[in-house]
Scaffold this active site. Structure first.
Site, PDB file in Angstrom:
ATOM      1  N   GLU A  46       1.953  -0.173  -1.863  1.00 19.15           N
ATOM      2  CA  GLU A  46       2.308   1.237  -1.862  1.00 19.15           C
ATOM      3  C   GLU A  46       3.780   1.423  -1.472  1.00 19.15           C
ATOM      4  O   GLU A  46       4.258   0.825  -0.496  1.00 19.15           O
ATOM      5  CB  GLU A  46       1.387   1.943  -0.863  1.00 19.15           C
ATOM      6  CG  GLU A  46       1.612   3.420  -0.670  1.00 19.15           C
ATOM      7  CD  GLU A  46       0.636   4.010   0.349  1.00 19.15           C
ATOM      8  OE1 GLU A  46       0.630   5.236   0.496  1.00 19.15           O
ATOM      9  OE2 GLU A  46      -0.100   3.234   1.017  1.00 19.15           O
ATOM     10  N   LYS A 115      -1.092   9.528  -5.374  1.00 17.80           N
ATOM     11  CA  LYS A 115      -2.077   9.307  -4.322  1.00 17.80           C
ATOM     12  C   LYS A 115      -2.867  10.603  -4.115  1.00 17.80           C
ATOM     13  O   LYS A 115      -2.289  11.678  -3.922  1.00 17.80           O
ATOM     14  CB  LYS A 115      -1.360   8.897  -3.033  1.00 17.80           C
ATOM     15  CG  LYS A 115      -2.256   8.478  -1.890  1.00 17.80           C
ATOM     16  CD  LYS A 115      -1.421   7.928  -0.732  1.00 17.80           C
ATOM     17  CE  LYS A 115      -2.268   7.402   0.400  1.00 17.80           C
ATOM     18  NZ  LYS A 115      -1.446   6.779   1.466  1.00 17.80           N
ATOM     19  N   CYS A 169      -4.136   3.393  -1.541  1.00 23.55           N
ATOM     20  CA  CYS A 169      -4.449   3.264  -0.109  1.00 23.55           C
ATOM     21  C   CYS A 169      -5.575   4.168   0.393  1.00 23.55           C
ATOM     22  O   CYS A 169      -6.750   3.898   0.185  1.00 23.55           O
ATOM     23  CB  CYS A 169      -3.178   3.462   0.696  1.00 23.55           C
ATOM     24  SG  CYS A 169      -3.313   2.824   2.397  1.00 23.55           S
TER      25      CYS A 169
END
Length: 636
Positions: A46, A115, A169
């Protein structure tokens, strides 16, 4: 893809916080390492282009401009690379900053995935800089060097049967991860670009989370987290890299490394697709997806694996780890004994009849029966064990049968079947010297008749002894040893039978019984239906006739569990048994397996009841429903 296999990678480059030129240089090195191993997909951490721990520097235009320039450099670098790249970087769009995964292939950004969920608790405060991407679907964005780039959380990157999905994540940590929806929309390989800091025991939780998600989604899951060169002002990152497949970890790195790290492994996409095809609940869940997929097509130039280095277990039914194997054996015994106990208590029967040959299967059935009677506090003398010597019975198997029954304190009866079989040969006008299938089956049916009648006479339950491997091959006499009143071994393959008997020998019986069990384990597998040789030894060895059981169990596992073609099973067997059997030998026994499996289905259609203990069962009432007259021609 070669037989449904593809090689994928995850990587953690050396980075410097906010030093984009330095970071890109190492990202490219990691990509080259993956390309060198013929990997087709690489997942990087990330925000690795900038580093995850830039803090308020994310609000600096210079950092964002430099980031976009570096993405163009990475696209140019990928022009001649036959690999799909997932790399993390921020993206500025409509006055919002998104934490994104950029998916790059051969000079082009195929799509950008934001994300969905931003952690903003304890040590995380991403909402200070970023906007969450949850609900963003079917959008497009422009960069200075490329226009109309697909942008959203519903992107599927498709190359034939390979379907790639991406999340970032925290997305994995939420109640319903985006990857769950992506898998239902078709993605069978999922990538996670992460920056997960280390705390005591967090790596265990992370590993279990990834394993469970890969199992739940029936997918391959490639995970890459930021490394030790992130800022350590408050946190430490370890560069944890994991590749999981359908609930198991295929590859994992050693954390806290201080150089560019790339792990690579082969995933079996055909297996994953087969699992999904069989799982009705997976298909039913598709209707729950809140949006449709935006599919982006691309094409790899080749699928060359270079070398096949995926671990293949010769004995897929048997755990290779001794501790795990012992736990598996204990679990199976608990399943078998609990199943038999239920049948005995339901029928209000406190006697059992078991035919004992001195071979592996009848030994296992007896051990299960003994343990069940002990559990129910029924005297072992209520177990009537019957040994029935015939034309092929050897002293070794006879003595082992007698000694085992006596030492287990059962009621032992001996009934010689020779005279009865001779009379039957005479009745049906069959020459006694003609050692054909009739000669063999007369003996098997005579033994079953004796056992059935004793069970009726004594008010007992006849316990079946046949195993899963014999059922797969039809290596049993119809209405002979094929039949019983309850079959405790019916879903235990031959390779596992050996370990179960050995487990009991090592863990659960006296030294004297253990010695008997060890000798039974060392005795060649045989029905002993043909006369002994001149030295009184076994003349009829099962594996000389039908082939090695370790091969047949391997064939059975991949044929039933994965629906694999003959070509794929042959390829896998060649890889797994390269140090034992040559290709011609494996091919010969594979053809034998396929023919027998199809032509002997009629025996499986009339199976007695018995418990399922593993992932594969051939019960017509459960896992396997197949017409008895299906042709094997298309399968060989």
């Amino acid at each position: 893809m070669d037989n449904g296999f593809v090689r994928i990678s995850t990587a953690c480059p050396i980075t410097k916080v906010a030093d984009i030129d330095f970071n890109i240089k190492n990202i490219k090195k990691c990509i080259d390492m993956a390309v060198e191993s013929n990997s087709k997909f690489i997942v990087l951490p990330e925000l690795c282009i900038t580093s995850y721990t830039c803090g308020d520097l994310f609000n600096q235009n210079r950092l964002l401009q430099k980031c976009e320039i570096s993405l163009k450099s990475l696209c140019d670098f990928s022009q001649d690379k036959d690999i799909l790249i997932a790399v993390g970087a921020p993206m500025y769009h409509n006055y919002c900053l998104y934490n994104c995964a950029y998916i790059i292939f051969k000079g082009q950004i195929l799509g950008i995935v934001p994300k969905s969920y931003l952690p903003n608790y304890t040590e995380f405060y991403e909402k200070r800089w970023f906007t969450e991407g949850v609900g963003l679907v079917n959008k497009t964005v422009d960069l200075s060097f490329e226009k109309n780039i697909p942008f959203g959380t519903n992107l599927i990157f498709s190359c034939g049967k390979l379907k790639f999905g991406i999340e970032v994540c925290e997305d994995l940590w939420v109640t319903i991860p985006p990857s769950s929806y992506l898998s239902l929309l078709g993605a069978n390989i999922l990538g996670n670009l992460s920056a997960s800091n280390e705390l005591v025991s967090k790596s265990d939780y992370r590993r279990d989370l990834i394993k469970n998600q890969s199992a739940r989604c029936m997918c391959a899951y490639a995970y890459a987290s930021s490394g030790v060169f992130e800022s350590s002002t408050d946190l430490v990152f370890s560069g944890h890299l994991l590749i999981s497949e359908n609930g198991g970890i295929l590859k994992e790195n050693s954390r806290f490394q201080r150089e560019n790290q790339v792990i690579t492994t082969i995933v079996d996409v055909a297996k994953l697709n087969a699992e999904r095809l069989k799982n009705v609940s997976f298909r039913d869940s598709i209707k729950l997806c809140p949006y449709e997929a935006k599919t982006i097509e691309f094409e790899f130039s080749s699928y060359n694996l270079k070398n096949f280095d995926r671990y293949l277990d010769k004995h897929p039914f048997v755990p290779s780890n001794e501790k795990e194997r012992d736990e598996r054996c204990k679990e199976i015994f608990n399943i078998q004994t609990s199943a038999l106990a239920k049948r005995l208590t339901h029928t209000n029967i406190n006697k059992a009849v078991v035919g004992i040959s001195g071979g592996l299967d009848s030994t296992l059935a007896l051990l299960v029966t003994v343990k069940t009677f002990d559990m129910l506090k029924i005297p072992r003398k209520n177990i009537i064990t019957v040994t029935m010597p015939g034309f092929g019975t050897t002293d070794r198997t006879y003595n082992n049968a007698v000694d085992l029954c006596k030492n287990l304190d059962t009621e032992l009866r001996e009934i010689n079947i020779v005279d009865a079989c001779l009379q039957h040969f005479k009745d049906i006008n069959h020459p006694v010297e003609k050692h054909d299938v009739t000669y063999e089956n007369v003996q098997a049916r005579e033994r079953t008749q004796i056992l059935m009648d004793i069970a009726n006479k004594e008010g007992g339950l006849l316990i079946g002894t046949g195993d899963l491997s014999e059922l797969a091959l039809g290596w049993c006499t119809y209405n002979g040893d094929h039949m019983s009143m309850y079959s405790v071994n019916c879903s235990v393959p031959k390779t596992l039978v050996r370990y179960l008997v050995n487990y009991v020998a090592q863990k659960e019986v006296s030294e004297k019984v253990s010695h008997i069990l060890i000798d039974i384990l060392e005795t060649p597998v045989s029905p002993e239906l043909l006369p002994k040789d001149k030295d009184g030894n076994i003349s009829q060895k099962t594996e000389d006739i039908v082939g090695p059981y370790e091969l047949h169990d391997f064939f059975l596992y991949y044929f039933i569990k994965q629906g694999a073609s003959k070509e794929k099973i042959l390829f896998l067997a060649e890889m797994a048994f390269e140090d034992i059997y040559d290709k011609d030998t494996i091919s010969k026994w594979l053809d034998k397996f396929m023919k027998r499996f199809f032509t002997q289905q009629f025996k499986r259609s009339a199976l007695p009841d018995g418990p399922k203990v593993g992932t594969i069962s051939l019960s017509p009432r459960g896992d396997w429903r197949m017409p008895s007259d299906a042709s094997y021609k298309s399968f060989i």
